[in-house]
Structures are given as structure tokens and as C-alpha cells.
Design an enzyme around this catalytic site. Structure first.
Site, short mmCIF file in Angstrom:
data_model
loop_
_atom_site.label_atom_id
_atom_site.label_comp_id
_atom_site.label_asym_id
_atom_site.label_seq_id
_atom_site.Cartn_x
_atom_site.Cartn_y
_atom_site.Cartn_z
N HIS B 12 0.84 -1.21 0.00
CA HIS B 12 0.00 0.00 0.00
C HIS B 12 0.87 1.25 0.00
CE1 HIS B 12 -3.68 2.20 2.05
NE2 HIS B 12 -3.30 2.77 0.94
N ALA B 78 -4.13 8.55 -3.50
CA ALA B 78 -5.55 8.24 -3.29
C ALA B 78 -6.38 9.51 -3.16
CB ALA B 78 -5.70 7.37 -2.05
N SER B 79 -5.88 10.47 -2.39
CA SER B 79 -6.70 11.66 -2.16
C SER B 79 -6.83 12.50 -3.42
CB SER B 79 -6.10 12.50 -1.03
OG SER B 79 -4.82 12.99 -1.40
N TYR B 200 -11.67 7.71 5.23
CA TYR B 200 -10.93 6.49 4.88
C TYR B 200 -11.34 5.32 5.79
CZ TYR B 200 -7.45 8.78 1.76
OH TYR B 200 -6.81 9.44 0.74
N GLU B 290 1.57 2.65 3.77
CA GLU B 290 0.98 3.83 3.13
C GLU B 290 1.87 5.06 3.28
OE1 GLU B 290 -3.09 4.92 4.11
OE2 GLU B 290 -3.41 5.76 2.13
#
Lengths: 348, 348
Positions: B12, B78-79, B200, B290
Site C-alpha cells: 500500500h 488516493a486523495s 478512509y 501507506e
């Protein structure tokens, strides 16, 4: 006081077992939204004291005795609040009925139940409209807390965050009357969110983060929130939240939030309770079970009810000695000062 | 294989450190929605290999070397996916650009990065429209997985649950190409939800519960989802979820969901990792950090980076011996068969 056996105070119980007549009346009310001619009167709902007694004695009180808890802070069924249904008047009538029933239960079983109120919230309606019901419940019914729904839309999240000034009239009354709020949503009408498996936990996490990003407790230093269901995802991700507060240049969480935010113990397995009690300071944890609620079965891994949370505290090697008194009794007395006063009035 | 030092595979990672030109281009694209004359061309975006190299070498790769991880499954930020912005064409162009950049990173650093794709999702648009981008990324770019956004609206949750047949075209392609999906939302544009602190985690819990209430994995027995951020609230409330499955007359979670659902280790403190690894079977846990992501600071309680999750695994007394191989390498090879094939092609 801490030397004696503590009172076991369950700060999170809902009247999930009310006589069927209540649900029938609610269904008639919902039908009446579309067909005003069929709208029932409040006086059409008839539930006798005997019916109330039976619904409690065969359910909550029976389990309280079996499990060894003494007193439940008792509020209307959370999933039935359904603030998204109808308008303010619908919610207002419904809240008044539900709050009166919890009050009557507290009068029938004064040693075992003390009421907390639901509010007549309605999506898009000024929260200040809830104040008359709130004050009636405190002044006339002896309520020691309220349940505050951060999402009266039922899963569409159309209200502003809890830090928004729109909520301040409620907070002013909470501070004035010295009552905390449990931040608790109701039924989800969004197909994405299962009510008790997703929406409840999401709301807990969301509410915490709304407080974290704001300076709400600078404006209300004595305001108190209980985040139920063990705080949603928060204790499990405590490092994440500490780190996010740091990125946002907020104070340490213990200073920023933990004078005002408390977590209950509605976490239905031993490892979860152990995480909660390891990570969150003991002064911020209040015993609760939310029985008879979302999870009513027996855990095949233990042979005990999932929601018999007292067993997890009893088995804890973390919450011991005086800390156990705090979780069972002391913290509830501190967070619910009107409960403390009511107990002291009985020399408890 | 398990006798050797395992490959440390971080499943991730997002390209959060792309050169500023990418963000500038996106801002121009967003401006172009309202003012089509100003819409930039794809060819207006110029990022050299040297710029890509520098953005990785001074950030992710530097930290990977410091912390001791070998290979990152690398997807667009992702954002920044922000599927709620514009229409399908906007998302389609944007996804193609972001996926190409991750592909180029994987070509520049083939030993350290392997790509996973974002999809050109758009609220209210048939997910099947994402298939051409998905297939391009698998066939031409060597992507080993995708990120699937269960809420392309960005916090309004207007799409059907993941169990809905609307999603099935994506699942059919996932099964055909043997790729898993990480279920990962993007920026929240709902003021109630902080993106990384609430949205999230809520999405993780929500996705799990959508699977729990459905029979999705009866229709797709080989479909695989990774629920990131340690599964949101799920492991902490594992007793609640086991109890809810029981109420719903579903099989035990290990049979109902754990052949198909996996959790990553993006939990940023030791007690959280300990809970995760105690409660969830080791075969369902994949190492991840992440980084460089939501929480970039140093934990004052440990002196280490919050998101240096390898330290928590190394300090674990639960994940030991062969289990550590599974978490670091073995499970990732099993859940990402195309990753396994790519490694084997290099005799790894």
C-alpha cells in the site's frame, strides 16, 4: 468509596424491548405523514405500568441481575429515533412519547434505571428547536444526559459537523444543566451503511475527528461527549489520531480532547476491550453494554453473550484495583453529575 | 523460501510525491471544466524521467532503504483521485495520466516498485466504463492490482453497495486477470468527514459490512479485496462483526469472508498492530505502510515515524517465525498472483 464493591453503572442502555404498541403507534404516525386523516393522537397509545414492568423484568433487568450490573442509564431505542422521518413536529411528538416511557421505567425501577433523553432532531432544522424537550426531560423527568445525533438525515450526513456553531444552543443548555451527550446516530436509510455494523461505528469515528479538527472545547471547556461503541475506530487507530493532531498543530490528544471526550466499553470481545483499556486513559472509559441491542447472541468461542461486557472487564489484567471502580462507577459519576447527585440523594 | 530472509513487500503505497507539474495540470483541468477554452491537453504535462527519479529517490525509496522494505505496490495518490470532480471524461484523462506516471516509476525502479491502477470512476456512471483503463494497465503496464473506490461521490455515498450487480463487470475483469482490488476511497468533499481521519476508516468498515451482509463471494469465489488502514474499525470490533454475522444467519466469518478479504498493516501504533494480528488470522494480513501518506510525523512516545509499520511487526511477539514471512511476502504473493509471477520471472 473505592474500597467498597463498586456500583456497576451501565451508561449505555436503550429501551429496545418496549411493548409492541409503541412500534404500532409509530407505524401509524409514519402512515399519517402521507395520510393526515389517519394520523394517530398521542392519547391513542396506551401502555400500562404492568406492561412496562413486564417488558423490563423479563429483559434488561433479568440480564442485569444475571450479569451483576446495578444501574442503567436508559434512553429510547437508538435505531427507532429515525430523525429522518417526517418533519420537526413528527420528531417532536415521537421524542416526547419515547422519553416519557423511559421516565416511567425509571419511576417503576428507581434503583435500576435513570433516564437519558433523545432529542426531537430533524434534518435541516435548527438544533435549538430541541431545547424545550431537553429541558422538560432534565427538569421534570430527572434525565441525567442526552443522546445527540450528529446525522439526523440517517446516513446522508447533511448536517454541519458537531463543531459548527449551529449546534451551540444545545451545548449551552448541556453546560447550563450539567449534562453530557452520548453522540449516537440512528437507523441508516442509506443503502451503503448497515445501521449497527457500519453507520454506528462510522459516526463514532466521524464525531471524534470533528472534535479533533476543531477548537470546540476551547469554546465549551466543560462540555462532555461520550463516544459509544468503544469510540468506533478511534482507540484501534490511536496512533493515527495522535499523528493527525500533530500534523494539524493541535495539542496532545490528552489535552486537546480527553478532558471532554469519553469512550464506553461496548466492544464485544476481550482483545477489543484490552486494546481500549491499554490505549485510552482509564479516566476516560465508562462501563457500558448496550444490551439488549445490536448483538444479542452467544459467542461460540466463549459460551457467553457477546454483549456481556462486564466479563471482559472482570477478565482484564489492565483494569484492576481502583481503576475498576473508575470504569464501573467513578467515571460515570463524574461525567454525569446529575447521576451522582441522584445517587447521593439516596445516600449512595 | 520461508527459511530465507523474506522480501519485504509493502502492498500500500501511493505516489504522493509526484512533481508539482502534476498538481498544476490537474488544477488547470479542473478550471477547464468551467472554462473549456482553458482545458489543458494531456501533452501539456511534461515530467522528465529525471524529475520522476528525484521525486522517488529523495522520498519513498529513501525511506524504504532506511526502514528496510524492498518492494512497494505503487498506485496513484488516493486523495488526488477525486472521482467526484467532473464527469467520466475528466476522470478518464486524469486516471490515464496518473497510471502512466506510476508505470514509469515502476520502469525506472523495477526492483522497488510495481504498479496498481486507479480507475476512471465517476459518480452515477456505470463502473463498466472503467474496464478499458483497467485492461490497459494490466496488459500494457504490468499492473498487479487496482484501487476500487466504493464512493466516487467523495463522502455522499450515492453509489450502490459493493455487493450490487452494478459492480460485477469490474469483478469479472478482476477474476479474469487475476488481480485483487484495494477498496480505497478518495478525498471527502462532505464537510462532516475528514478525509484521512474519518472518511478512509469509515469506508473500510463500510466495505467490510457490505460484504458481510451479502453473498458476493458466492458469486465470485476467487475475488479478492484488501481492506486498507488495518480494516478500519473491523478488527477492533471483531466480536461485534462475528455476532452480527451470526444474527444474520451467515457462516462464520472465516468461511464467509476470509477467503476473499485481507487487511493491511497501516495501523500506526504497536497496540493496534497487536490487536490486528491477535484477532485476524495471519493468512489475511499483508504488510503495508501507506508511506508517504496521511501521517508523516514522528511519534514522540517512540521517537520513530508513526507510519514506520515495519517496526511494529518486528517488535511483535505474535507475528513470529514463518508468520512473519507470510505477512511480509507470502500473503502478498498469494493475493497478487501477477506480482508473484513478476517476481518469479526474476527468479525471486
Amino acid at each position: 468509596m473505592s474500597q467498597q464493591k463498586p456500583l456497576i453503572i451501565d451508561c449505555h442502555g436503550h429501551y429496545t424491548t418496549a411493548p409492541k404498541a409503541l412500534e404500532n403507534w409509530r407505524n401509524a404516525q409514519i402512515a399519517g405523514i402521507k395520510d393526515p386523516a389517519s394520523m394517530p393522537k398521542v392519547s391513542d397509545l396506551k401502555i400500562s405500568d404492568d406492561e412496562l414492568r413486564e417488558s423490563i423484568e423479563t429483559n434488561q433487568l433479568k440480564l442485569m441481575k444475571e450479569r451483576g450490573s446495578d444501574l442503567t442509564i436508559f434512553s429510547p431505542r437508538a435505531s427507532f429515533m429515525a430523525h429522518h422521518i417526517g418533519d420537526f413536529n413528527i420528531s417532536s411528538t415521537w421524542a416526547a412519547i419515547c422519553n416519557e416511557l423511559c421516565y416511567r421505567v425509571s419511576q417503576l425501577f428507581p434503583d435500576h434505571f435513570i433516564p437519558a433523553a433523545m432529542l426531537p432532531q430533524s434534518p435541516g432544522v435548527d438544533p435549538a428547536t430541541c431545547i424545550p424537550e431537553l429541558e422538560k426531560c432534565v427538569k421534570e423527568y430527572g434525565n441525567v444526559g442526552i443522546n445527540l445525533n450528529p446525522d439526523p438525515s440517517g446516513g446522508h450526513w447533511t448536517s454541519p459537523p458537531l463543531s459548527d456553531k449551529a449546534w451551540y444552543p444545545i451545548y449551552e443548555k448541556m453546560v447550563e444543566h450539567n449534562i453530557p451527550a452520548m453522540v449516537h446516530v440512528s437507523t441508516s436509510c442509506n443503502a451503503c451503511f448497515h445501521t449497527t455494523g457500519a453507520h454506528y461505528l462510522n459516526a463514532d469515528t466521524t464525531a471524534f475527528m470533528q472534535c479533533l479538527t476543531s477548537d470546540l472545547f476551547k469554546d465549551f471547556p466543560t462540555l462532555k461527549f461520550i463516544i459509544p461503541h468503544g469510540g468506533g475506530a478511534v482507540p484501534y487507530h490511536w496512533g493515527r489520531f495522535r499523528g493527525l493532531a500533530q500534523e494539524l498543530k493541535k495539542p496532545l490528544l490528552k489535552d486537546h480532547l480527553l478532558n471532554n471526550i469519553f469512550f464506553d466499553t461496548c466492544v464485544y470481545h476481550q482483545p477489543g476491550i484490552d486494546l481500549l483499556t491499554k490505549v485510552i486513559p482509564v479516566d476516560n472509559i465508562l462501563f457500558a453494554s448496550e444490551m439488549i441491542g445490536a448483538v444479542r447472541g452467544i459467542d461460540p468461542e466463549t459460551g457467553n453473550y457477546y454483549d456481556d461486557t462486564k466479563r471482559y472487564i472482570e477478565a482484564s489484567t489492565i483494569v484492576v484495583g481502583d481503576d475498576r471502580y473508575k470504569v464501573y462507577e467513578g467515571n460515570a459519576r463524574r461525567v454525569f453529575p446529575r447521576l451522582d447527585a441522584a445517587l447521593k440523594a439516596k445516600s449512595l
